[in-house]
Design an enzyme around this catalytic site. Structure first.
Site, short mmCIF file in Angstrom:
data_model
loop_
_atom_site.label_atom_id
_atom_site.label_comp_id
_atom_site.label_asym_id
_atom_site.label_seq_id
_atom_site.Cartn_x
_atom_site.Cartn_y
_atom_site.Cartn_z
N ARG A 49 45.06 -25.79 21.75
CA ARG A 49 44.09 -26.70 21.09
C ARG A 49 44.28 -26.65 19.52
NH1 ARG A 49 40.17 -27.07 25.60
NH2 ARG A 49 38.61 -28.74 25.10
N ARG B 190 28.19 -36.75 32.73
CA ARG B 190 28.69 -35.48 33.35
C ARG B 190 27.98 -34.37 33.11
NH1 ARG B 190 34.52 -33.01 31.70
NH2 ARG B 190 33.13 -32.03 29.58
N ARG C 264 26.34 -29.19 32.84
CA ARG C 264 27.21 -28.36 31.67
C ARG C 264 26.48 -28.45 30.37
NH1 ARG C 264 33.69 -29.22 30.98
NH2 ARG C 264 33.15 -28.79 28.95
N LYS D 246 40.99 -35.15 31.64
CA LYS D 246 41.99 -34.30 31.59
C LYS D 246 42.06 -33.49 32.92
CE LYS D 246 41.32 -31.98 27.50
NZ LYS D 246 40.22 -32.73 27.30
N ARG E 206 32.29 -31.55 19.51
CA ARG E 206 33.44 -31.38 20.07
C ARG E 206 34.55 -32.32 19.62
NH1 ARG E 206 31.13 -31.07 25.54
NH2 ARG E 206 33.35 -31.06 26.55
P1 AMP Z 1 37.00 -28.02 27.93
O1 AMP Z 1 36.53 -27.55 29.53
O2 AMP Z 1 38.48 -27.96 28.03
O3 AMP Z 1 36.41 -28.82 27.41
O4 AMP Z 1 36.61 -26.61 27.22
C1 AMP Z 1 35.14 -26.24 26.89
C2 AMP Z 1 35.06 -25.34 25.88
O5 AMP Z 1 35.80 -23.90 26.01
C3 AMP Z 1 35.46 -25.98 24.32
O6 AMP Z 1 34.59 -26.87 23.83
C4 AMP Z 1 35.70 -24.47 23.71
O7 AMP Z 1 34.61 -23.97 23.37
C5 AMP Z 1 36.61 -23.48 24.95
N1 AMP Z 1 37.81 -23.90 25.02
C6 AMP Z 1 38.39 -24.16 26.19
N2 AMP Z 1 39.88 -24.07 25.78
C7 AMP Z 1 40.06 -23.66 24.55
C8 AMP Z 1 41.26 -23.25 23.67
N3 AMP Z 1 42.44 -23.59 24.11
N4 AMP Z 1 40.76 -22.74 22.43
C9 AMP Z 1 39.57 -22.50 22.17
N5 AMP Z 1 38.46 -22.68 22.76
C10 AMP Z 1 38.78 -23.37 24.04
#
Ligand code: AMP
Length: 197
Positions: free
Chosen positions: A98, A137, A143, A23, A154
């Site tokens: 989400r 990654r 990360r 994404k 996740r």
């Molecule tokens: P991502 O980079 O989109 O995979 O997000 C990494 C982490 O950030 C997720 O596993 C959540 O802990 C937090 N996070 C990102 N976007 C959201 C969201 N819309 N709602 C809640 N937590 C989020």
């Protein structure tokens, strides 16, 4: 196909898919082509974690365990980001909404701005394949939430809390599915086509 930035009126967009679907990579590319900002809630949280802000300190514990940051916190953050000047002509939201609560919050933010979503781009991938991608990654980018245990958590959280959103947007006729297992360039081209079509 016309690839200029004026060939589509779809400029209020979401990109959805499980962790590791690509994404973030695709959001940056598509947003650049459409001259709209790519807004990644994960990136905003990570910037706050690095900057050791109050929001970052709060978000970190959730992120490191693979859980979602509470809706109220996330919704407030997105509301202020969408109010910024650069988002007035459109945006591509990556990683938000989400949860169903976030869908409702986004609906009300957009109705306050007297606008609505044009399309929801869905990247379709195979789960086992994305675990491998994410482990790689984690090694490359360091990360802290890309360990195998957190990745599996996740993916479970995604299946439980986020996958149901696809139905909601499907009922609104907004979902455009794209095969996320092809090469990065092929996926970008398919997304462009899905937006134009
Ligand atoms: P991502 O980079 O989109 O995979 O997000 C990494 C982490 O950030 C997720 O596993 C959540 O802990 C937090 N996070 C990102 N976007 C959201 C969201 N819309 N709602 C809640 N937590 C989020």
């Amino acid at each position: 196909m016309n690839t200029s930035t004026t060939d589509t009126s779809a400029r209020r967009l979401l990109i959805v898919g499980p962790p590791g679907a690509g994404k973030g990579t695709q959001a940056v590319r598509i947003a650049e082509q459409l001259s709209i900002p790519a807004i990644s809630t994960g990136d905003i949280f990570r910037a706050n974690v690095s900057g050791q802000t109050e929001l970052g300190v709060l978000a970190k514990s959730y992120m490191d365990s693979g859980e979602y940051v509470p809706d109220s916190v996330t919704n407030d953050m997105v509301r202020s980001r969408l109010a910024e000047d650069d988002a007035q002509g459109g945006f591509l939201l990556d990683g938000y909404p989400r949860t169903l609560d976030q869908v409702e919050a986004l609906d009300s933010m957009l109705s306050e701005l007297e606008t609505s979503l044009d399309a929801v781009l869905l990247l379709v991938v195979e789960t086992e394949e994305v675990v491998g991608r994410l482990v790689e990654r984690g090694k490359e980018q360091g990360r802290s939430d890309d360990t195998e245990e957190t990745i599996r958590k996740r993916l479970d959280v995604y299946a439980e809390q986020t996958a149901p959103l696809i139905d909601v947007y499907e009922k609104r006729g907004l979902v455009r599915r794209v095969d996320g297992m092809a090469s990065i360039d092929e996926v970008t081209a398919a997304l462009r086509e899905a937006l134009a079509g």
